[in-house]
Structures are given as C-alpha cells and as structure tokens.
Design a protein around this motif. Structure first.
Motif, short mmCIF file in Angstrom:
data_model
loop_
_atom_site.label_atom_id
_atom_site.label_comp_id
_atom_site.label_asym_id
_atom_site.label_seq_id
_atom_site.Cartn_x
_atom_site.Cartn_y
_atom_site.Cartn_z
N LEU A 111 8.07 -1.41 -7.22
CA LEU A 111 7.64 -2.76 -7.37
C LEU A 111 8.39 -3.58 -8.33
O LEU A 111 8.67 -4.94 -8.27
N TYR A 112 8.89 -3.10 -9.41
CA TYR A 112 9.93 -3.81 -10.40
C TYR A 112 10.75 -4.31 -9.86
O TYR A 112 11.31 -5.47 -10.00
N LEU A 119 0.78 -1.26 -0.09
CA LEU A 119 0.09 0.04 -0.11
C LEU A 119 0.78 1.22 0.06
O LEU A 119 1.87 1.18 0.52
N GLN A 120 0.37 2.15 -0.81
CA GLN A 120 1.33 3.45 -0.79
C GLN A 120 0.28 4.72 -0.44
O GLN A 120 -0.95 4.75 -0.90
N TRP A 121 0.86 5.44 0.50
CA TRP A 121 0.00 6.84 0.94
C TRP A 121 0.88 7.81 0.41
O TRP A 121 2.10 7.95 0.65
N TRP A 122 0.36 8.96 -0.08
CA TRP A 122 1.08 10.13 -0.37
C TRP A 122 0.62 11.26 0.70
O TRP A 122 -0.42 11.32 0.96
N LYS A 160 17.04 0.53 -2.23
CA LYS A 160 17.16 0.38 -3.70
C LYS A 160 15.78 0.70 -4.17
O LYS A 160 15.69 1.28 -5.26
N CYS A 161 14.91 0.07 -3.78
CA CYS A 161 13.50 -0.09 -4.53
C CYS A 161 13.05 1.28 -4.30
O CYS A 161 12.39 1.79 -5.15
N CYS A 162 13.18 1.99 -2.98
CA CYS A 162 12.80 3.35 -2.86
C CYS A 162 13.33 4.23 -3.91
O CYS A 162 12.78 5.16 -4.59
N PHE A 165 6.45 5.97 -9.46
CA PHE A 165 7.02 5.61 -8.17
C PHE A 165 6.73 4.07 -8.12
O PHE A 165 7.70 3.27 -7.75
N ALA A 166 5.59 3.70 -7.84
CA ALA A 166 4.97 2.36 -7.71
C ALA A 166 5.45 1.58 -8.54
O ALA A 166 6.16 0.34 -8.19
N SER A 167 5.64 1.74 -9.80
CA SER A 167 6.02 0.73 -10.73
C SER A 167 7.48 0.56 -10.71
O SER A 167 8.00 -0.58 -10.68
#
Length: 132
Positions: free
Chosen positions: A77-78, A8-11, A88-90, A72-74
């Motif tokens: 998650l990738y 889940l992502q929250w901005w 590193k994902c961030c 950001f999410a793509s």
C-alpha cells in the motif's frame, strides 16, 4: 472487509485444493486492487484487467509467519500510494513480509532489516529513507 474497501488481501498457504486464481477473481469483484499471497514470498494481484504474478523473492527460511501479511500489506500500500506499478508494489510487499518470517514473534531483527534492504536493492527497488 466492508463495502467500499479499495484493497482486499487473501492468504492461501498450504490449503489443500486452494485455487489462487478463483480467490483473486472473487476479490476483484469487490475492490479495485485484489491481492492473494501464496505462502512464503509469492503473490498474485489484479487491478482492473491487469494481473501480476510475482514469484518468491530471496531464499524462504520461514520460522514464524506472525505479522507477514500485515507487513506485506503495508509495503504494498505504501508503494501503491507513491505511484509504483503493481509488480513493484508486490515486490516491496514481499520483501517486507519476507523480513518478518525469519524470526520468532513477529519482530524484524536488524539482520532481517538488512536482508530486506538487500532484496529491495537487488530487485531495483528504492529503499525508503527515514524521512519518507
């Protein structure tokens, strides 16, 4: 998002009185990976007991935030699927999201693709090839 969602992502942009840590804790109760994006180019994320804070990447010249969270999410998650650690994902997510905020209309211009690749290389991240 429904039950069983893994991320889940929250901005939280310029919301007055917003508490990113509280938002992160709330999200982490409902999913394995919780991410709070904090305006242009910074975020915090949590997986289990691990919490990662990543500051701004590059110079923030935000013109239009359309599509920033999706990109950001793509990116996040990738790279998560590819086995990178949370930091590193961030960073990849921030580079992706940062590439779209520099132009109007949610479009990544060729100049902004170059910016993203430069930021990824500067941070020691592998730039995906076209066959990945």
């Amino acid at each position: 998002m429904g039950r069983g969602t893994d991320m889940l992502q929250w901005w939280i942009g310029g919301e007055e009185g917003a508490n990113p840590e509280s938002a992160l804790d709330f999200l982490a109760k409902h999913c394995q990976w919780a991410v709070v994006t904090l305006g242009p180019n910074r975020c915090i994320t949590k997986h289990g007991k691990e919490i990662v804070r990543v500051p701004a990447i590059g110079e923030a010249k935000a013109i239009d935030a359309t599509g920033a969270d999706d990109l950001f999410a793509s990116g996040f998650l990738y790279r998560l699927v590819k086995g990178l650690n949370l930091e590193k994902c961030c960073k990849v997510g921030l580079c992706n999201g940062g590439s779209v905020i520099r132009a109007l209309g949610g479009k990544v211009t060729p100049e902004n693709w170059q910016w993203m690749h430069k930021q990824m290389q500067t941070k020691g991240l592998t730039v995906p090839s076209s066959d990945e």
